[in-house]
Write an enzyme that holds these catalytic residues in place. Structure first.
Site, PDB file in Angstrom:
ATOM      1  N   GLU A  90       0.644  -1.112  -0.030  1.00 50.23           N
ATOM      2  CA  GLU A  90      -0.238  -0.229  -0.018  1.00 50.23           C
ATOM      3  C   GLU A  90       0.645   1.387   0.081  1.00 50.23           C
ATOM      4  O   GLU A  90       0.732   2.352  -0.913  1.00 50.23           O
ATOM      5  CB  GLU A  90      -1.352  -0.079   1.186  1.00 50.23           C
ATOM      6  CG  GLU A  90      -2.064  -1.471   1.850  1.00 50.23           C
ATOM      7  CD  GLU A  90      -3.154  -0.787   0.228  1.00 50.23           C
ATOM      8  OE1 GLU A  90      -2.964   0.432  -0.641  1.00 50.23           O
ATOM      9  OE2 GLU A  90      -3.364  -1.999  -0.231  1.00 50.23           O
ATOM     10  N   SER A 122     -46.047 -30.947  39.531  1.00 50.09           N
ATOM     11  CA  SER A 122     -45.442 -31.602  40.287  1.00 50.09           C
ATOM     12  C   SER A 122     -43.805 -31.683  40.713  1.00 50.09           C
ATOM     13  O   SER A 122     -43.185 -32.227  41.269  1.00 50.09           O
ATOM     14  CB  SER A 122     -44.632 -33.139  40.502  1.00 50.09           C
ATOM     15  OG  SER A 122     -46.362 -34.067  39.868  1.00 50.09           O
TER      16      SER A 122
END
Length: 771
Positions: free
Chosen positions: A196, A472
């Protein structure tokens, strides 16, 4: 005469024209230099303005860093309930590489009973953890030892790094993981500069030669094939400008690049670029910076990437969409290989390294698995808890780190269990829904949560928001209340199992029935518990007091109001899976109540811990009584209503309880092994009948969960005050071991006073001799 006069008149006209021209030039020059001064002043003022904008960005908070949300940090220590396969799965999830011999951070090797691990350094809520190489050994119960390889010293506790679950991003949609330059691999930096901006350390923010060279190449090619922007210009564009293509924008970019280069060091600029550069798109999230790109493409930290993977990160900068490696693998690999060739040609790689790198595959993570965990039910609880404990604006602050209790392996197992079970249940009853909560038995934290049959669906959270009769599931608390009175009740106590009719204050009657509509006259307490018999439970609850049963449930952590009608004894109490998980966590934790939490720590942007209050902690059920309840729950799995679960895992001791509401509208199960507690509801959103019992609906989810996450057998060491007793099977009276018709059961030591000679009370001399 006339001609002379004419000639005389022309001379002043030429003079006047020359003088006029001179005057015009003078005026033009005056305007020009004044305009120039104004322009220079404007440029200087604009430059000063840009300088202030840049300074504010660079010297303040460069980015709004997303809040990072982490899982629990797995703790390994002698006796830890962590199996060899579980640790292997955890290391795979964290992106560790299995090798023959660990040579660097992020690698491990394994035999059948040991794992050698080179752990990464990481930030723990209690401070930074350095990299460390250890040997972890296992036995049938879990971890047997953890030894540091450098000096063979046994460690008291050893933590793995937590899994990064998600980053809660701000409104701009940008996502990043900040990585300082000194933690960035040097090859990434070398590649970036080669590709770059080769003269990065020589120019002053703008490179005129590069601009001219690019212009010549582009004109020659007839299209844009090369850019002349420096890294500093790219950074200026990314930080402050749009992607608009215009001369004004380019000029502004150049001015800003010059200012940035003047004000800041090259290393500062490079660090900003490495963390700002756009690297791709993860659905709606923009991926910025090398740190997050490494996780996005490869699923591991940038410091652990191979040479080829590091080269790819630089290669993809040119066009993340064009070089998308999942959509265009050949194109992406070609670009990567170009970067590798540049590295070789510039002596950053040897020929051998280059050949090995170009022959390697891209090595991408599985694209089907998101970088972010989709945990809508759990994250909703986390956000609510953060708001309650730290205020509603905390998640808007930059750079905070939230450490949660979530166990990624438990969550994965829960989701797979829900998906597979819902699919099979659809063959019996269509579109049933589910809510599931899993807790960590030792930490008291929420380990997993599912709020919908589609676990990733972000909507109604049934794990938290439903209120349905628990059936239950209340019975362990009825019997805990009874067994807390050892002079009246033990596991062998006979309970009345006869028809009973009760009347409420409004004159209405209620006649509870057993599931099979049968009555046996009398039944031992353990059998009534094991087979979930309704009438003996009601009789027991009435004997100890409905208010006392409600009190036991509240002490165990039940958060909603309880109506103390007798029907409450059979589960006419509305709750959610989270509420059930809370009270069953108390049962699993030797009777100790600890408020369930989803958060263990929060660090600010400077990694300082925020002050948090510790979860509430109190003894809700006497440990000896709780042991008896746990024992009874293991019998439910071995021989009772959950025996199908026991048959599936015959060599594992599990505790559990099934629950079904009236007309099979709600199917419930709650249970635990040595590691996790789980609470599950299955039913219809419209409260219609499902035809499912607790054992055929919710328990099926738990069974599938344990198949995904092999259970650890309950150790169940007897609590202080518990003895191994013998009781008459008919009367429940304490007896001598040699007597006939006796059953061996645990019991409260204080009340266990067996009769002598199989029925005769002990004489004073027998008591003296200890018979």
């Amino acid at each position: 005469m006339t001609q002379k006069k004419s000639a005389t008149r022309k001379k002043p006209t030429k003079k006047k024209a020359a003088k006029g021209k001179k005057s015009w030039l003078k005026a033009a020059w005056s305007i020009i230099w004044k305009l120039s001064l104004i322009s220079i002043a404007f440029v200087l003022l604009y430059a000063i303005y840009l300088d202030q904008v840049i300074a504010k960005k660079f010297e303040g908070q460069k980015w709004h860093l997303p809040a990072q949300v982490f899982s629990r940090s797995m703790a390994l220590y002698p006796g830890a309930a962590v199996s060899h396969p579980q640790l292997m799965s955890e290391l795979k999830l964290l992106g560790y590489r299995k090798v023959a011999n660990p040579r660097q951070v992020g690698e491990f090797s394994a035999s059948s009973t040991r794992i050698e691990l080179w752990r990464r350094p990481f930030l723990h809520p209690e401070g930074n953890q350095a990299e460390q190489r250890v040997m972890i050994s296992f036995d049938d119960l879990g971890v047997s030892s953890v030894r540091r390889m450098s000096d063979k010293r046994e460690l008291a506790v050893f933590h793995l790094e937590p899994v990064l679950l998600d980053r809660i991003i701000a409104g701009d949609g940008e996502d990043r993981l900040f990585v300082p330059t000194d933690e960035m691999p040097s090859l990434v930096v070398d590649s970036l500069l080669l590709v770059e901006d080769r003269s990065f350390y020589d120019h002053h923010g703008v490179n005129p030669l590069a601009i001219l060279r690019a212009a010549f190449v582009n004109v020659t090619a007839g299209r844009t094939v090369q850019g002349g922007s420096t890294l500093t210009q790219q950074l200026a564009k990314n930080f402050f400008l749009s992607s608009e293509r215009s001369l004004i924008r380019k000029a502004r970019e150049a001015v800003m690049a010059l200012i940035i280069d003047f004000r800041y060091s090259k290393d500062e600029i490079l660090e900003a670029y490495l963390n700002e550069v756009y690297m791709g798109q993860d659905r709606a999230r923009a991926v910025h910076g090398m740190g997050l790109a490494s996780q996005f493409y490869f699923g591991r930290p940038v410091a652990e990437l191979t040479v080829a993977q590091q080269a790819f990160l630089v290669a993809v900068i040119k066009g993340p969409s064009y070089y998308n490696p999942w959509r265009y693998p050949e194109r992406a690999q070609e670009r990567r290989d170009l970067v590798l060739r540049l590295l070789m040609e510039n002596d950053r790689l040897t020929v051998g390294q280059y050949k090995a790198a170009v022959e390697s595959p891209l090595g991408l993570r599985d694209s089907k698995k998101s970088v972010q965990q989709k945990l809508p039910a759990f994250f909703a609880v986390v956000k609510n808890e953060l708001s309650e404990r730290f205020g509603s604006t905390l998640l808007n602050e930059s750079g905070i780190k939230v450490y949660t209790t979530l166990d990624p392996m438990a969550q994965d197992a829960a989701e797979k269990a829900v998906i597979s079970t819902m699919k099979s249940l659809d063959e019996r009853t269509k579109n049933v829904q589910v809510g599931m909560v899993v807790t960590d038995k030792y930490s008291g934290g929420i380990a997993a949560m599912v709020g919908d049959r589609q676990p990733s669906f972000d909507g109604f959270n049934r794990a938290v928001e439903i209120r349905r009769p628990i059936g239950s599931l209340i019975k362990p608390f009825v019997y805990a209340t009874a067994l807390a009175k050892p002079e009246q009740f033990n596991l062998a106590s006979p309970l009345a199992d006869k028809p009973i009719t009760l009347q409420n204050g409004e004159g209405k009657t209620w006649s509870p029935q057993n599931v099979d509509k049968q009555f046996s006259g009398e039944v031992p307490l353990l059998e009534a518990f094991r087979d979930s018999m309704n009438v003996p439970t009601v009789n027991t609850g009435l004997a100890v007091g409905v208010d006392n049963v409600a009190s036991t449930l509240k002490k165990a952590g039940w958060s909603d109001a309880i109506s103390t009608y007798p029907s409450m004894l059979l589960g006419a109490v509305n709750g959610s899976p989270l509420m059930v998980a809370q009270v069953y966590q108390t049962l699993a934790d030797e009777g100790r109540y600890r408020k369930l939490t989803s958060i263990t720590a929060v660090l600010d942007s400077e990694n300082n811990p925020l002050q948090v209050s510790r979860p509430q902690n109190a003894m809700a059920i006497d440990p000896a009584t709780d042991y008896l309840v746990q024992y009874a729950m293991t019998q439910v799995v071995q021989k009772g209503t959950a025996k199908r679960l026991g048959a599936t895992f015959p060599y594992v001791k599990l505790a559990g309880k099934t629950g079904t509401s009236n007309e099979s509208r709600d199917s419930w199960f709650a249970g635990f092994d040595e590691r996790n507690v789980a609470a599950i509801w299955v039913g219809q959103d419209d409260n219609s009948k499902t035809g499912l019992y607790g054992s055929s609906g919710a328990m099926a989810v738990y069974q599938a969960f344990l198949k995904q996450r092999p259970p650890l057998s309950l150790r169940l060491p007897p609590a202080n005050g518990i003895v191994n007793g013998y009781f008459d099977r008919t009367t429940g009276a304490p007896m001598q071991p040699k007597c006939n018709n006796v059953i061996n059961l645990p019991a409260h030591q204080a009340s266990y006073k067996p009769a002598a000679n199989c029925g005769e009370p002990l004489s004073w001399w027998q008591k003296l001799l200890g018979e």
